[in-house]
Design an enzyme around this catalytic site. Structure first.
Site, PDB file in Angstrom:
ATOM      1  N   ARG A 120       5.629 -12.797   9.650  1.00 26.95           N
ATOM      2  CA  ARG A 120       6.268 -11.463   8.990  1.00 26.95           C
ATOM      3  C   ARG A 120       7.809 -11.732   9.973  1.00 26.95           C
ATOM      4  O   ARG A 120       8.019 -12.115  10.560  1.00 26.95           O
ATOM      5  CB  ARG A 120       5.826 -10.353   9.566  1.00 26.95           C
ATOM      6  CG  ARG A 120       5.101 -10.712  10.844  1.00 26.95           C
ATOM      7  CD  ARG A 120       4.247  -9.203  10.801  1.00 26.95           C
ATOM      8  NE  ARG A 120       4.465  -8.200  10.852  1.00 26.95           N
ATOM      9  CZ  ARG A 120       4.050  -7.257   9.854  1.00 26.95           C
ATOM     10  NH1 ARG A 120       2.603  -7.931   8.935  1.00 26.95           N
ATOM     11  NH2 ARG A 120       3.984  -5.966   9.430  1.00 26.95           N
ATOM     12  N   LYS A 141       4.430   0.361   9.656  1.00 23.88           N
ATOM     13  CA  LYS A 141       4.205   1.827   9.161  1.00 23.88           C
ATOM     14  C   LYS A 141       4.475   3.252   9.373  1.00 23.88           C
ATOM     15  O   LYS A 141       4.910   4.118   9.172  1.00 23.88           O
ATOM     16  CB  LYS A 141       3.407   1.646   7.941  1.00 23.88           C
ATOM     17  CG  LYS A 141       4.702   1.385   6.713  1.00 23.88           C
ATOM     18  CD  LYS A 141       4.000   1.357   5.302  1.00 23.88           C
ATOM     19  CE  LYS A 141       3.123   0.432   5.186  1.00 23.88           C
ATOM     20  NZ  LYS A 141       2.959  -0.023   3.604  1.00 23.88           N
ATOM     21  N   GLU A 200       1.034  -1.228   0.036  1.00 23.94           N
ATOM     22  CA  GLU A 200      -0.410  -0.291   0.001  1.00 23.94           C
ATOM     23  C   GLU A 200       0.633   0.647  -0.236  1.00 23.94           C
ATOM     24  O   GLU A 200       2.059   1.104   0.396  1.00 23.94           O
ATOM     25  CB  GLU A 200      -0.575  -0.076   0.895  1.00 23.94           C
ATOM     26  CG  GLU A 200      -1.396   1.122   1.390  1.00 23.94           C
ATOM     27  CD  GLU A 200      -2.829   1.597   2.989  1.00 23.94           C
ATOM     28  OE1 GLU A 200      -2.355   0.576   3.519  1.00 23.94           O
ATOM     29  OE2 GLU A 200      -3.563   2.494   2.356  1.00 23.94           O
TER      30      GLU A 200
HETATM   31  P1  ATP Z   1       2.226  -2.066   8.122  1.00 27.13           P
HETATM   32  O1  ATP Z   1       1.722  -3.169   8.635  1.00 27.13           O
HETATM   33  O2  ATP Z   1       3.636  -1.878   8.260  1.00 27.13           O
HETATM   34  O3  ATP Z   1       1.358  -1.080   7.473  1.00 27.13           O
HETATM   35  P2  ATP Z   1       1.695  -3.436   5.605  1.00 27.13           P
HETATM   36  O4  ATP Z   1       1.351  -4.693   6.011  1.00 27.13           O
HETATM   37  O5  ATP Z   1       0.267  -3.123   5.878  1.00 27.13           O
HETATM   38  O6  ATP Z   1       2.801  -2.844   6.701  1.00 27.13           O
HETATM   39  P3  ATP Z   1       1.780  -3.355   2.789  1.00 27.13           P
HETATM   40  O7  ATP Z   1       2.006  -2.186   2.446  1.00 27.13           O
HETATM   41  O8  ATP Z   1      -0.041  -3.646   2.953  1.00 27.13           O
HETATM   42  O9  ATP Z   1       2.317  -3.202   4.646  1.00 27.13           O
HETATM   43  O10 ATP Z   1       2.499  -4.290   2.783  1.00 27.13           O
HETATM   44  C1  ATP Z   1       2.930  -5.252   1.194  1.00 27.13           C
HETATM   45  C2  ATP Z   1       3.795  -6.518   1.631  1.00 27.13           C
HETATM   46  O11 ATP Z   1       4.606  -6.622   2.484  1.00 27.13           O
HETATM   47  C3  ATP Z   1       2.146  -7.355   1.879  1.00 27.13           C
HETATM   48  O12 ATP Z   1       2.394  -8.849   1.475  1.00 27.13           O
HETATM   49  C4  ATP Z   1       2.816  -7.863   3.681  1.00 27.13           C
HETATM   50  O13 ATP Z   1       2.276  -9.351   3.592  1.00 27.13           O
HETATM   51  C5  ATP Z   1       3.752  -7.744   3.041  1.00 27.13           C
HETATM   52  N1  ATP Z   1       5.117  -7.521   4.429  1.00 27.13           N
HETATM   53  C6  ATP Z   1       4.765  -6.099   5.771  1.00 27.13           C
HETATM   54  N2  ATP Z   1       5.750  -6.391   6.541  1.00 27.13           N
HETATM   55  C7  ATP Z   1       6.438  -7.073   6.538  1.00 27.13           C
HETATM   56  C8  ATP Z   1       7.155  -8.135   7.381  1.00 27.13           C
HETATM   57  N3  ATP Z   1       7.379  -7.679   8.279  1.00 27.13           N
HETATM   58  N4  ATP Z   1       7.559  -8.867   6.714  1.00 27.13           N
HETATM   59  C9  ATP Z   1       7.131  -9.895   6.050  1.00 27.13           C
HETATM   60  N5  ATP Z   1       6.432  -9.169   5.123  1.00 27.13           N
HETATM   61  C10 ATP Z   1       5.938  -8.119   5.150  1.00 27.13           C
END
Ligand code: ATP
Ligand code: MG
Length: 561
Positions: free
Chosen positions: A262, A272, A36
């Site tokens: 994760r 984020k 996102e």
């Molecule tokens: P946050 O929870 O920090 O806002 P998010 O997971 O919502 O991050 P996205 O932009 O939706 O952020 O993430 C894009 C992709 O990266 C998704 O498929 C998510 O599962 C993966 N991702 C995000 N954080 C991690 C992590 N710590 N380890 C592995 N994959 C991750």
């Protein structure tokens, strides 16, 4: 990217893909990385990127880059651009496969009308608070909305008027009609559209309603022909909903969602929301602050794409959440830079060393290897004279047992140069040592004695005549505790910010060539660590970021406590 493809380590995701290929369920593998655009990418995203693009690469498939841009309030083109830059920098290429969920808004809307016509979605007038109350809890079943039994005609009419902008934000929503008694809260008539009169960074003011993530994500996957939709564990409970939407709608295919753990990394945060807060409130100097776990921050600090990919390989994928030690990342970058970084000498805390038997005014040139790990890196010339600087901590007036470095009366090797013996000291009025007066052995040129005499200590130095002043930025962990998920009650993660995470040193001195390099060049400063010429570097102001020390000084320090 390097061409050699390592034999991939087996994991449960590869096993699923292998089965799907063997049974003929799929012949081409298509994955996606779906960020996102509401912030910069972090090292956790790097894990997901390396996993998805890595699978596509090793199965000769494709990996799409798709922006999951369904929430106009938090998203921005600045983030879209930084994400593309970071994915490319990590060494991956999406080719023609760049997508935006917002490109599917019209299709998503049409599918929503199909759900309404099939009696599987309804317009609900409950407000946010009421929605929450009706939803129930893990132990209490939810209650049906009083609007659940509206006719198809009424629902269609209201939904179209929602789209036309007739109703204020939050006054209505479109909900899937599933089961308010489901033990899975995600299945309790989830909201699929909400009213938001906000311009979108790509669709402008075309839309007054925006689809929810759960609804958008599975349909986007299906429209793009994704075969394996890999996401993090917190989406496990959303999988029934992912499958439900795809089962109800005439989508072209039904991708399989697979969850993995994760990445959590010690001494940092990876949400984020928190990273945005650190940036917005100036706890750090922007998204690319070298202390940030963002890709941009790690790049600026001096981590390399090769090190991050190696890190991602080593941590692998698992089904259970765990915490990875930051030291593994340091290990990977040391391994990489050891092969690549040119060696230079610099002194962080200089103390004067004068060689009394070396001719005044003479400057000689000595050979120094650029990288003992890589003979093809060749040699450089360094200057030597009567006036040098060494590291203050390489001298001890009253040496402790086992001290091999300089002390009154002892002899050490100056790296690449000569043997020197400390004969006298000068002190200031407060008793601080200000100068070491030494003699040198002219027969030890290059750092090796003619008579086979050995010394135990080798120290680094710079020549006062040609040295340049450096600014070094020494980074430490951003937080003082390894697990930010485990903080004392009543405290915030901000209470654990490390006040010493950045130490700026303006008195460092380095070999003259350090004033003649390019921003973004890596060096090993002998005995001190790996450094990167910062993006603010200029010959007038040579600024270097320390990427990491040469050994695990952090762990050593902790063991001492
Ligand atoms: P946050 O929870 O920090 O806002 P998010 O997971 O919502 O991050 P996205 O932009 O939706 O952020 O993430 C894009 C992709 O990266 C998704 O498929 C998510 O599962 C993966 N991702 C995000 N954080 C991690 C992590 N710590 N380890 C592995 N994959 C991750
Ligand atoms: Mg997300």
């Amino acid at each position: 990217m390097d061409n050699e493809i390592k034999t991939p380590v087996k994991n449960f995701i590869r096993n699923i893909i292998d089965d799907d290929l063997n049974t003929g369920k799929h012949t081409n593998i298509v994955t996606r990385f779906p960020p996102e655009p509401n912030g910069y990418l972090h090292i956790g995203h790097a894990k997901s990127i390396c996993l998805n693009f890595g699978l596509a690469r090793s199965y000769s498939g494709k990996c799409h880059l798709r922006f999951d841009d369904t929430n106009p309030v938090k998203e921005d083109t600045e983030y879209v651009e930084s994400i593309m830059e970071d994915v490319r920098w990590l060494g991956w290429d999406w080719g023609d496969n760049l997508f935006y969920a917002s490109d599917y808004f019209e299709q998503l809307y049409e599918y929503a009308e199909i759900l309404i016509r099939d009696g599987k979605a309804f317009v609900c007038d409950l407000n946010m608070e009421e929605l929450r109350q009706y939803r129930g809890t893990l132990t209490v079943p939810g209650k049906n909305s009083p609007y659940r039994d509206r006719s198809v005609e009424e629902n269609l009419d209201l939904f179209r008027r929602m789209r036309a902008g007739e109703f204020p934000d939050g006054s209505k929503s479109l909900r899937a009609k599933i089961d308010m008694a489901s033990p899975n809260l995600n299945m309790r008539d989830p909201v699929i559209y909400r009213i938001k009169k906000t311009d979108h960074h790509r669709t402008g003011d075309s839309w007054q309603i925006y689809p929810m993530y759960d609804y958008t994500h599975c349909i986007s996957d299906a429209l793009e022909g994704i075969t394996h939709s890999i996401c993090t564990l917190e989406f496990e409970d959303h999988r029934p909903l992912y499958d439900w939407f795809l089962d109800q709608l005439p989508v072209p295919c039904h991708p399989r969602q697979i969850e993995f753990a994760r990445l959590n990394l010690s001494y940092t945060v990876m949400s984020k929301r928190l990273l945005l807060e650190l940036v917005k409130n100036n706890y750090v100097n922007g998204w690319d602050d070298p202390r940030m776990p963002t890709i941009a921050g790690m790049r600026r600090r001096g981590f390399t794409p090769e090190a991050i990919r190696e890190f991602a390989d080593r941590i692998g994928v698992a089904k259970a959440n765990s915490m990875v030690d930051f030291e593994l990342l340091n290990f990977c970058v040391r391994e990489d830079l050891n092969k690549k970084a040119l060696r230079r000498m610099a002194v962080m805390d200089p103390i004067k060393l004068t060689i009394r038997n070396y001719p005044e005014g003479k400057i000689e040139e000595l050979d120094a290897e650029n990288n003992p790990e890589d003979p093809s890196a060749g040699n450089r010339r360094i200057t030597f004279s009567r006036n040098l600087f060494i590291e203050r901590e390489d001298f001890m007036e009253q040496p402790v047992k086992g001290w091999f470095r300089l002390a009154p009366g002892t002899e050490v090797r100056l790296k690449h140069a000569y043997y020197v013996t400390c004969e006298e000291l000068t002190k200031d009025a407060e008793g601080n040592v200000t100068e070491l007066i030494c003699s040198y052995d002219p027969a030890s040129r290059g750092g090796w004695s003619q008579d086979g005499r050995k010394v135990k200590g080798t120290i680094h130095w710079v020549c006062a005549e040609t040295a340049v002043n450096l600014e070094t930025r020494l980074y430490d962990q951003l937080f003082t505790i390894p697990d930010l998920g485990d903080i004392e009650e009543g405290k915030s993660y901000l209470d654990y910010l490390n006040p010493d995470s950045l130490v700026v040193n303006t008195k460092a001195l380095g070999e003259s060539s350090l004033a003649n390099t390019e921003p973004g060049t890596h060096f090993q400063f002998l005995r001190l660590g790996y450094f990167l010429a910062d993006k603010e570097y200029s010959p007038e102001k040579p600024v270097f970021n320390r990427v990491t020390t040469l050994r695990d000084s952090w762990a050593k320090q902790k063991n001492k406590q």
